[in-house]
Design an enzyme around this catalytic site. Structure first.
Site, PDB file in Angstrom:
ATOM      1  N   ASP A 172       0.852  -1.106   0.295  1.00  0.00           N
ATOM      2  CA  ASP A 172      -0.049  -0.005   0.132  1.00  0.00           C
ATOM      3  C   ASP A 172       0.797   1.143  -0.013  1.00  0.00           C
ATOM      4  O   ASP A 172       1.476   1.629   1.030  1.00  0.00           O
ATOM      5  CB  ASP A 172      -0.947  -0.059   1.338  1.00  0.00           C
ATOM      6  CG  ASP A 172      -1.980   1.205   1.248  1.00  0.00           C
ATOM      7  OD1 ASP A 172      -1.468   2.223   0.667  1.00  0.00           O
ATOM      8  OD2 ASP A 172      -2.939   0.952   1.705  1.00  0.00           O
ATOM      9  N   HIS A 173       1.084   1.722  -1.204  1.00  0.00           N
ATOM     10  CA  HIS A 173       2.219   2.824  -1.211  1.00  0.00           C
ATOM     11  C   HIS A 173       1.828   3.980  -0.438  1.00  0.00           C
ATOM     12  O   HIS A 173       2.912   4.890   0.086  1.00  0.00           O
ATOM     13  CB  HIS A 173       2.550   3.177  -2.645  1.00  0.00           C
ATOM     14  CG  HIS A 173       1.294   4.048  -3.308  1.00  0.00           C
ATOM     15  ND1 HIS A 173       0.402   3.569  -3.844  1.00  0.00           N
ATOM     16  CD2 HIS A 173       1.080   5.352  -3.767  1.00  0.00           C
ATOM     17  CE1 HIS A 173      -0.536   4.482  -4.342  1.00  0.00           C
ATOM     18  NE2 HIS A 173       0.051   5.599  -4.157  1.00  0.00           N
ATOM     19  N   HIS A 231      -6.040   2.532   1.419  1.00  0.00           N
ATOM     20  CA  HIS A 231      -5.392   3.589   1.724  1.00  0.00           C
ATOM     21  C   HIS A 231      -6.009   4.510   2.690  1.00  0.00           C
ATOM     22  O   HIS A 231      -5.216   4.706   3.817  1.00  0.00           O
ATOM     23  CB  HIS A 231      -4.864   4.759   0.505  1.00  0.00           C
ATOM     24  CG  HIS A 231      -4.422   4.041  -0.730  1.00  0.00           C
ATOM     25  ND1 HIS A 231      -3.508   3.257  -0.610  1.00  0.00           N
ATOM     26  CD2 HIS A 231      -4.914   4.141  -1.915  1.00  0.00           C
ATOM     27  CE1 HIS A 231      -3.263   2.867  -2.142  1.00  0.00           C
ATOM     28  NE2 HIS A 231      -4.202   3.465  -2.848  1.00  0.00           N
TER      29      HIS A 231
END
Ligand SMILES: NC(=O)c1ccc[n+]([C@@H]2O[C@H](COP(=O)([O-])OP(=O)(O)OC[C@H]3O[C@@H](n4cnc5c(N)ncnc54)[C@H](OP(=O)(O)O)[C@@H]3O)[C@@H](O)[C@H]2O)c1
Length: 495
Positions: free
Chosen positions: A180-181, A243
Site C-alpha cells: 500500500d504505497h 489507503h
C-alpha cells in the site's frame, strides 16, 4: 571485491513489460542501486508475453530512468542486471524456463537463493502464479522467498479471501508483502513518532479532547487511461478499503508496545475490531457518493461518462465522503470524516485533527478549536492552529499558526514510497505492509456500503462538476452536526 554485507537477491517481476514496472519499480530499484543498497549481488528477471530480447528490455528500462539523476554509465551498468523471459503465466512450461534462468543467475550473481516474486500484473493472475511457483519448484529451498502483491487485493471480502487462500498454499503470511504505497509516504511514516513522542499530543489524543478527525485523499486527475479497472472498482474499493483505512488506523490506533511489525499489527487489529460496520439502512446517513460531470471551463475536462472506455450510463462513483466510527474507549462518539475523489480542485492528501472547543471560563467568547493538520502531499509538514491575542492595545483574540515543512531539497534526498517499500521487502521488514486480518476487517466494512449502493443505483449522477470539491451532500454530512470540512479548496478555474 565482493561486498559481504550487500543485499543479495534475485527478483522476478511478473508484468515486467507493464506500466507499473516502468513507472515505479525500475526507477525505485535504480535509486536503491545508486544508494548502494543493492550493488553487485542482485539480478532481475522480467517476464511478460511479448517477445522482447534482453537488450530491448534493458533499453526500455533505461528510458524509464531518463528523469533520474545518475550518469549514463551508471544506468547502463544497472540495466545489465536485468534479464527478460517471454511467456504466458498460465502456461506451466513458462516456469521451467524461469527456474532455469533463475538458477543460472543465482550462480552468476551469488544471490544465495534469496528470491522475491513481484506481482506487477492483473490480480486475476496472482493465484495461478503462486500455485505454479510451488508446483514448478521456483520457491527456493536455500534462501528466503517473498511475494509482493499490488492492490487491488480482491474486489470484496469473498474474493480477497479466495485469493489469500490460494496464495497461502504457497506462501506463509510472513512471506507475503501487500503493498500500500501510502504506507511508504514520509508523513504517513511520521504519524506514529508525531503521536507517541510528544506528550502534549499523546495526552489529548482521545474522545475527551478531540471533536473529529478528517482524512482527505483528493486527486486532481480524472480516470485517465485506467477506466477498464476503475469501472469495476470505483473510489470506495480503489481508495477507501486500503489507503484511507490504513491512514485512519495509524491516526487512531493505541500505543504499540514497541516499534515492531508485530506490535503495530496487534494495535491495528484492536482498532479495526471497533470499526462500526453499517447496516443497510445506515449507509445513506453516513456515506455519500459522487461522479464527476464536465467542468465549467469550455472544452475542458469531460464528464466521467464521456471518458474513454467508460459506459455512457456508468454508476461507478468517482467520489466518496463518509463518517466512520470506532467503538472503543478512546474514540466512542468521535466522527472520523473521510473524503476522496477524482477531478477535485487539486491533488492533496492531509489529515486534520480538530480538538474540542470550550466555552471559555475566563474570556467572554468561546475558544476557536485547536486544529492539527498533517500534510501528506504535495507539501509534507505539520501545522497547528491555536488561539492567542491580537497584537496591540486590545484583548481581542487572534488565530495563530505554527507550521513545519520538510524542504524540497530534503524531500528530494529521501527514498520515495516504492523505493522504501521495496527496500523493506529486501530487508524482510513487514512494518509498513498490510496484514490479511486488516484486509478482512476493512473489506467487510466496505462491502456493507458497496452492497447497499449496488442495490440502490444513484439517480443523480453526475452530481459534481469536474474541478469542484464534490457533491453538496458531502458538506451536509458535516453540517448536520454543525461541523465543516477544514480543507475547503476553491474550485479550479484555469486549465
Ligand atoms: N500502473 C499503476 O500505476 C498501478 C498503481 C497501483 C497498482 N497497480 C497494479 O499493478 C498491477 C499492474 O498494473 P499495470 O498498470 O502495470 O498493468 P499493465 O501495464 O497492463 O501491465 C500488465 C503486465 O502483465 C503482462 N501480462 C498480461 N497478461 C499476461 C500473461 N497472460 N502472461 C504473462 N504476462 C502477462 C503484460 O505484458 P504482455 O502484454 O506483454 O503479456 C504487462 O507486462 C495491477 O495489479 C494494477 O492494479 C498499478
Amino acid at each position: 571485491m565482493q561486498n559481504v554485507s550487500e543485499n543479495r537477491v534475485l527478483i522476478y517481476i511478473f508484468g515486467g513489460s507493464g506500466d507499473l514496472a516502468h513507472r515505479k519499480l525500475y526507477p525505485a530499484l535504480f535509486n536503491l542501486y545508486r544508494k548502494n543498497h543493492i550493488k553487485h549481488n542482485f539480478a532481475v528477471i522480467g517476464t511478460a508475453r511479448r517477445d522482447w530480447s534482453d537488450d530491448y528490455y534493458r533499453s526500455t528500462i533505461l528510458k524509464s530512468l531518463e528523469e533520474l539523476p545518475g550518469s549514463f554509465n551508471q544506468k547502463n551498468s544497472f540495466t545489465k542486471h536485468f534479464y527478460y523471459q517471454a511467456h504466458d503465466v498460465t502456461d506451466s512450461k513458462h516456469y521451467i524456463a524461469l527456474d532455469n534462468l533463475g538458477i543460472e543467475l543465482e550462480k552468476k550473481y551469488e544471490t544465495q537463493g534469496n528470491r522475491i516474486f513481484y506481482m506487477a500484473m492483473a490480480p486475476k493472475f496472482f493465484a495461478t502464479i503462486a500455485e505454479h511457483l510451488k508446483s514448478q519448484n521456483l520457491v527456493s529451498e536455500k534462501g528466503y522467498n517473498r511475494i509482493v502483491i499490488e492492490k487491488p487485493f480482491g474486489r470484496d471480502f469473498a474474493s480477497a479471501k479466495e485469493l489469500n487462500d490460494a496464495i497461502s498454499d504457497t506462501f506463509s503470511e510472513d512471506q507475503i508483502y501487500r503493498i500500500d504505497h501510502y504506507l511508504g509516504k514520509e508523513m504517513v511514516l511520521g504519524l506514529l513518532p508525531l503521536r507517541f513522542s510528544n506528550p502534549f499530543f499523546e495526552q489529548v489524543w482521545n474522545r475527551d479532547f478531540i471533536d473529529n478527525i478528517q482524512i482527505n485523499l483528493n486527486e486532481e486527475l480524472g480516470v485517465e487511461d485506467r477506466a477498464g479497472y476503475y469501472e469495476t472498482a470505483g473510489a470506495l474499493r480503489d481508495m477507501v478499503q486500503n489507503h484511507i483505512m490504513q491512514i485512519l488506523a495509524l491516526t487512531t490506533l493505541g500505543a504499540p508496545e514497541k516499534m515492531s511489525a508485530e506490535a503495530l499489527r496487534d494495535q491495528k487489529q484492536k482498532l479495526f475490531a471497533g470499526l462500526q460496520v453499517y447496516k443497510p439502512e445506515e449507509v445513506s446517513k453516513y456515506f455519500v457518493r459522487g461522479q464527476y460531470g464536465a467542468s465549467d471551463i469550455p472544452d475542458h475536462e469531460p464528464a466521467y461518462r464521456d471518458e474513454p472506455n467508460v459506459a455512457p450510463n456508468s454508476t461507478i462513483e468517482t467520489f466518496v465522503a463518509g463518517e466512520v466510527h470506532i467503538d472503543n474507549d478512546q474514540w466512542r462518539g468521535v466522527p472520523i470524516f473521510i473524503r476522496t475523489g477524482k477531478r477535485l480542485p487539486e491533488k492533496n492528501s492531509r489529515i486534520d485533527v480538530v480538538f474540542k472547543p470550550r466555552q471559555n471560563p475566563i474570556f467572554s467568547q468561546p475558544d476557536e478549536p485547536n486544529i492539527l493538520t498533517i500534510e501528506i502531499e504535495p507539501e509534507e509538514g505539520v501545522a497547528l492552529q491555536f488561539n492567542g491575542k491580537k497584537i496591540g492595545q486590545t484583548t481581542d483574540p487572534a488565530r495563530y499558526q505554527l507550521t513545519y515543512q520538510h524542504s524540497k531539497a530534503e524531500i528530494a534526498q529521501v527514498l520515495d514510497a516504492y523505493e522504501r517499500l521495496i527496500y523493506d521487502v529486501i530487508l524482510g521488514d513487514h512494518t509498513n505492509f498490510s496484514h490479511w486480518l486488516e484486509l478482512e476487517k476493512t473489506w467487510k466494512f466496505v462491502d456493507a456500503i458497496r452492497q447497499y449502493w449496488d442495490n440502490n443505483a444513484p439517480t443523480d449522477f453526475p452530481n459534481y462538476k469536474s474541478g469542484t470539491a464534490g457533491p453538496a451532500a458531502s458538506d451536509s454530512l458535516l453540517q448536520r452536526s454543525n461541523r465543516q470540512w477544514i480543507y475547503q479548496p476553491e474550485p479550479r478555474t484555469t486549465r
